[in-house]
Design an enzyme around this catalytic site. Structure first.
Site, PDB file in Angstrom:
ATOM      1  N   ASP A  10      32.557 -29.214  18.058  1.00  0.00           N
ATOM      2  CA  ASP A  10      33.723 -28.389  17.783  1.00  0.00           C
ATOM      3  C   ASP A  10      35.003 -29.218  17.720  1.00  0.00           C
ATOM      4  O   ASP A  10      35.175 -30.186  18.464  1.00  0.00           O
ATOM      5  CB  ASP A  10      33.854 -27.331  18.883  1.00  0.00           C
ATOM      6  CG  ASP A  10      35.009 -26.377  18.660  1.00  0.00           C
ATOM      7  OD1 ASP A  10      35.024 -25.701  17.628  1.00  0.00           O
ATOM      8  OD2 ASP A  10      35.914 -26.333  19.524  1.00  0.00           O
ATOM      9  N   GLU A  52      32.544 -30.308  12.990  1.00  0.00           N
ATOM     10  CA  GLU A  52      33.528 -29.380  12.443  1.00  0.00           C
ATOM     11  C   GLU A  52      34.814 -30.189  12.293  1.00  0.00           C
ATOM     12  O   GLU A  52      35.578 -30.351  13.245  1.00  0.00           O
ATOM     13  CB  GLU A  52      33.750 -28.183  13.372  1.00  0.00           C
ATOM     14  CG  GLU A  52      34.655 -27.144  12.724  1.00  0.00           C
ATOM     15  CD  GLU A  52      35.643 -26.490  13.691  1.00  0.00           C
ATOM     16  OE1 GLU A  52      36.334 -25.548  13.267  1.00  0.00           O
ATOM     17  OE2 GLU A  52      35.732 -26.933  14.848  1.00  0.00           O
TER      18      GLU A  52
END
Length: 634
Positions: free
Chosen positions: A316, A369
């Site tokens: 993330d 990401e």
């Protein structure tokens, strides 16, 4: 020092050397709480890293939360590790560490390496284990092929707490085992190759969706035990479905019982707020320059891959880690030693992380990401890249959604949004994400992003999905999108499964199932998904009609797949080039009645020796309104 805490250690001098150099990647075998037998007595060994503490004791129900009765011993080697053995304790014991800092501050902290935490809002750690008799040997032995970059990779992203709830008790979370009973047959029926769970690590604040973690080694007890989660993963594996976890090494919350100022100092977070505080999320950023912190994070990745048989980690907020000026104004950040804005310590961490993961778990994938144009995210580290397996293609997602939001009459003015992705699309191993971030905070659900009346909305969304599944890269779809959930995602309630009883929504669900089947059965759609050899524009300049034609290629020319998408609500007779003569068969039509389409038909079509768009042969087809055709030579 209390005599009820025995002097005992799981650490060797080599362990300490590895830890202090940032190279110990299995700290969960040493730090934390471990049930064992010492000198003939059963009990629990505790070990915690708190180098700036004057004293550390274990408190819990077993001693009435008395901070003076069970003091741990500090190691002689200046490692900052406190440890000790308490006889008579066993699995299930609730505890915290009572820490007296060097400045006299008193802190009560949950164990950073606890394998279980109390169910929020309670915050103590629980002595537990991750023993499980796995029955997924076949999957683990063969997943290298399934997880490979030249195989179909279709991901169903989901949040465990809001995917489904009990119809009679809508406020009750389903357990991991209850989820398994429903999820496994559903994913198998729908044809997704992988499930991606949004963070399952323990987090006290449920509306954070799991991204504000305090228990990095503990599966959230909201849904059951570690073994219950392992059962869910095992059931998915037994049905040939891979499991990806969201992993958050970017930041952590400032909860009093968590990692923040763990021993009264900035232990896990960078002490300089320009590097250690995240202004967007009001959270704290790990100190990637500290060896012991890198060991903590990489050990955490290893833990989920080893103990839980995870098949991939989606990392993330990578961009927030790579840039020193991320979400910061001028004067709020400090350049690196070369005067740049790159966080060199984070770059080093990512390279070390990916090298370590792929050397120990070569058949998994790490997925970044990352929302910027940082070069070489999926380039191997030996070529100066970051070493990830895949990267989310955020530019494709933004451009595509912006295009589809336009009324079809205006789309000719935005044609380049659909073609631009191939300008940079082969610089990385891209995954195409339509993720949770796109259906919250007023962005609307996928179906309500589409223009037009009800039929046009559904036709547009089917066309978008067809384009996504037949374009370059791998695929990710967030839960609810597969049946056109109408409401934005709400973490506090179940998806609106009742919608699937209605034709438009059941048609969408059938279409996504058909797309997964097509993707998995046609090698041209995945064998060269990251290479320009696998994609060729046939028609990319027909902005007046908002039509796109492209060819997908695999290793065998016989498997070439031709895709044509018509993004206006007009049924058209259309001539388009084909790469070779012969009979072309429609193998998927997004306008089929069973998908809630209008039922326009196009049977097999024989090519004509008519030169078209620099090709020697062409075909005449009936293009569905707001729809697409996938054709293959027979």
């Amino acid at each position: 020092m209390s005599e009820t805490v025995g002097v005992y250690s799981l650490f060797t001098e080599f362990d300490i050397s590895l830890f202090r150099s940032g190279k110990h990647f299995k700290l969960y075998e040493k730090l934390g709480s471990h049930c064992l037998t010492h000198e003939g007595e059963r009990g629990v060994y505790f070990a915690v890293w708190a180098p700036n503490a004057q004293a550390v004791s274990v408190i819990g129900n077993f001693n009435g939360w008395n901070s003076t009765s069970h003091h741990l011993h500090v190691r002689w080697d200046s490692s900052g590790i406190w440890e000790g053995f308490i006889p008579g304790l066993e699995s299930g014991e609730v505890y915290k560490y009572h820490i007296l800092s060097n400045t006299g501050e008193i802190l009560q902290k949950a164990d950073p390496f606890a394998l279980c935490n109390e169910t929020p809002p309670r915050t103590a750690s629980v002595v537990a284990n991750t023993w499980y008799e796995w029955d997924d040997t076949s999957w683990m032995q063969n997943r290298k092929a399934t997880n490979a970059l030249d195989r179909p990779f279709s991901v169903y992203e989901m949040h465990i707490g809001s995917w489904a709830r009990d119809a009679e008790e809508p406020d009750r979370f389903l357990s991991y085992r209850e989820i398994a009973d429903r999820l496994v047959p559903y994913i198998k029926e729908m044809g997704f190759t992988h499930v991606e769970f949004m963070p399952v690590m323990e987090h006290p604040y449920y509306p954070s969706w799991g991204y504000q973690i305090t228990g990095y080694f503990a599966a959230s007890s909201r849904y059951g035990s570690a073994q219950d989660l392992m059962f869910l993963i095992e059931q998915l594996h037994q049905n040939d479905i891979g499991v990806i976890l969201d992993w958050v090494p970017s930041h952590f919350p400032g909860d009093a019982h968590g990692l923040y100022r763990f021993d009264g100092s900035h232990l896990f977070e960078h002490e300089d707020p320009r590097k250690g505080y995240h202004p967007d999320w009001k959270s704290y950023i790990f100190n990637y320059g500290r060896n012991e912190v890198r060991s903590f994070l990489i050990s955490n990745a290893f833990f989920w891959l080893e103990r839980y048989h995870i098949d991939g980690l989606r990392v993330d907020a990578v961009a927030s880690m790579l840039y020193l000026d991320y979400s910061r104004e001028e004067g709020q950040w400090e350049p690196n030693i070369y005067g740049g804005r790159e966080n060199l310590e984070a770059v080093h961490f990512f390279r070390e992380f990916n090298e370590a993961v792929y050397s120990h778990f070569p058949d998994v994938q790490t997925i970044a990401e990352e929302s910027t144009s940082w070069p070489g995210v999926t380039t191997p580290t030996f070529s100066n890249g970051l070493g990830f397996g895949m990267k989310w293609m955020m530019g494709w997602m933004h451009d595509t959604l912006n295009y589809f939001k336009e009324d079809p009459i205006n789309r000719k003015y935005h044609h380049q949004h659909m073609t631009f992705a191939t300008v940079y699309g082969f610089h990385e191993n891209f995954m195409l994400p339509l993720s949770h971030d796109e259906v919250v905070y007023g962005k609307q659900s996928m179906i309500y992003k589409m223009p037009g009346d009800e039929w046009q909305k559904f036709a547009n969304l089917r066309a978008l999905y067809l384009y996504m599944y037949t374009f370059i890269g791998t695929k990710l779809l967030f839960m609810g999108g597969e049946f056109a959930q109408t409401a934005e995602w709400n973490v506090n309630q179940s998806l609106d499964w009742h919608l699937t009883q209605y034709a438009p929504h059941s048609g969408m669900q059938k279409f996504v199932k058909a797309l997964n089947a097509l993707y998995r059965s046609e090698p041209a759609l995945y064998e060269k998904g990251f290479s320009n050899e696998g994609f060729q524009w046939i028609e990319l300049g027909d902005q007046e009609n908002s039509i796109f034609v492209y060819l997908r290629r695999g290793h065998d020319e016989e498997n070439d797949v031709l895709v044509v998408v018509n993004l206006t609500p007009v049924l058209r007779e259309y001539r388009m080039a084909v790469p070779s003569p012969g009979t072309w068969q429609v193998i998927l039509n997004s306008d089929d009645l069973k998908f809630y389409g209008s039922g326009s038909q196009q049977g097999n079509v024989e090519s004509d020796a008519i030169s078209w768009m620099n090709f020697d042969n062409s075909i005449q087809v009936n293009l569905p309104p707001l729809g697409g055709l996938v054709l293959k030579r027979v």
